[in-house]
Enzyme design. Structure first.
Site, PDB file in Angstrom:
ATOM      1  CG  ASP A  88      -1.795  -0.836   0.822  1.00  0.00           C
ATOM      2  OD1 ASP A  88      -2.609  -1.407   0.352  1.00  0.00           O
ATOM      3  OD2 ASP A  88      -2.867  -1.386   2.222  1.00  0.00           O
ATOM      4  CG  ASP A 140     -12.669  14.149   5.704  1.00  0.00           C
ATOM      5  OD1 ASP A 140     -12.123  14.267   5.544  1.00  0.00           O
ATOM      6  OD2 ASP A 140     -13.996  14.437   6.058  1.00  0.00           O
ATOM      7  CG  ASN A 141     -13.532  11.977  -0.837  1.00  0.00           C
ATOM      8  OD1 ASN A 141     -14.965  11.178  -0.065  1.00  0.00           O
ATOM      9  ND2 ASN A 141     -14.036  13.644  -1.629  1.00  0.00           N
ATOM     10  CG  ASP A 147      -9.027  -6.773   4.833  1.00  0.00           C
ATOM     11  OD1 ASP A 147      -9.618  -7.303   3.988  1.00  0.00           O
ATOM     12  OD2 ASP A 147      -8.073  -6.034   4.413  1.00  0.00           O
TER      13      ASP A 147
END
Length: 371
Positions: A44, A156-157, A326
């Protein structure tokens, strides 16, 4: 979280027949490699970006997509242009990482297998797995680069772009079948694989699943996404007879029910019908655990359906719900591998998910505060 009833009556799922399930106060003795996971490892890469960057790669501010040719340069540009953070990711690896975090000691209770490239991102991924105290054994090849997931943050996205690359290249004969690797599977008491891996190596999943059934170990699977239930239905149903614990959320459950002609949209009914599907290891009853976001979690076991309220959270404190599923599984597995009662597994699952949604990405504080 469940009704107050004597401990002895709560359903338990002992990892080994004939052993008494330990109480909350005396967990089962944990040894390294007790929990095994196999899936798609992704590095990531997250960064705060600007609108121009999203526009350049035609990304929506809040979306999850698989990388296409037009996104090839995105990953390098993200690293060059913005301040990035790296984390070991991918659904199964996230859950194993969270389980290890919840357990804390000993280190390397969690084992993880998956495929990476012999490259810079692969080296970072190895380092990040080590930092998380997970015993990662990657199949390294040089045909495809290490899989990555770019998290492009604006306000916030989060716009997620996943490039599976090497994760798609896992080979049973080149890795799982090797004696030193298979020995790690044999050490495990609980095995967990996310449904995403059904698109990569069905034969690897079946080998682990059959081993679990033959040795009365726990084999856990996640529905993972509606498209798995729809387009990989045959693969999914080849594995289903070996599944002891099935995880999913309400949208995945609905897709599964539709494909299986269950003729119901009721989550409790879906859990009951999934629980009753044919099973190879008859020494254990299948458990089905379905989450519903902020609504109660549903669990089916035998002819019993239980519901568990999730922990309340002020919407203002929710930063990112992407890793919630997860984290839920990771929390559940952390108690399951210690042979705790099932209500305690759900309680840990809710705790882990509640922590993760307060943070960007599948990250966590140094230590859990779970009782």
């Amino acid at each position: 979280m469940a009704s107050e009833e004597p401990k002895a009556k709560k359903p338990k799922l002992s990892v080994e027949e004939k052993t008494e399930s330990p109480t909350k106060e005396t967990p089962a003795k944990l040894s390294p490699n007790s929990l095994f996971g196999m899936g798609n490892p992704l590095l990531d890469i997250s960064a705060v970006v600007d609108k121009d960057f999203l526009d350049k790669y035609t990304l929506k501010p809040n979306d999850q997509i698989l990388a296409e040719d037009k996104h090839k340069a995105l990953f390098e540009e993200l690293v060059k242009k913005f301040k990035v953070e790296y984390h070991a990711g991918g659904a199964t690896q996230n859950s194993i990482k969270i389980a290890q975090w919840m357990i804390q000691e000993p280190h390397k209770v969690g084992t993880f297998f998956g495929c990476i490239g012999k490259d810079k991102f692969g080296e970072i991924l190895k380092h990040k797995a080590e930092e998380a105290h997970v015993d990662a054994h990657y199949y390294e090849q040089d045909e495809e680069p290490t899989g990555t997931c770019a998290a492009c943050i604006t306000g916030d996205n989060r716009s997620l772009v996943a490039n599976l690359a090497a994760a798609n290249c896992y080979k049973k004969d080149k890795h799982l079948d090797l004696e030193e690797n298979w020995k790690l599977v044999e050490k495990a008491k609980v095995c967990y694989i996310a449904g995403f891996f059904l698109t990569v190596s069905l034969e690897s999943i079946l080998k682990v699943a059959k081993h679990a059934a033959e040795n009365n170990k726990l084999f856990c699977l996640n529905l993972s996404a509606p498209f798995i239930c729809q387009f990989f239905k045959d693969n999914l149903m080849q594995v289903m007879p070996y599944v002891d614990v099935l995880f999913g959320n309400e949208t995945e459950a609905a897709a599964f029910a539709k494909e299986q002609d269950f003729e119901t949209n009721d989550v409790k009914e879906i859990a009951k019908k999934a629980q009753a599907l044919p099973k190879v290891n008859t020494k254990r009853q299948r458990i089905v655990v379905l989450t519903q976001g902020k609504d109660d979690t549903v669990m089916a076991m035998g002819d019993k359906i239980e519901t568990f309220p999730v922990l309340k959270i002020d919407p203002k404190n929710i930063v990112d719900t992407n890793g919630a599923g997860d984290a839920f599984v990771g929390g559940f597995l952390s108690e399951l591998v210690q042979e705790k009662p099932l209500d305690q597994c759900v309680k840990a699952a809710h705790y882990a998910a509640n922590i993760i949604i307060r943070r960007a990405g599948c990250t966590f504080p140094e230590k859990p505060d779970f009782k």
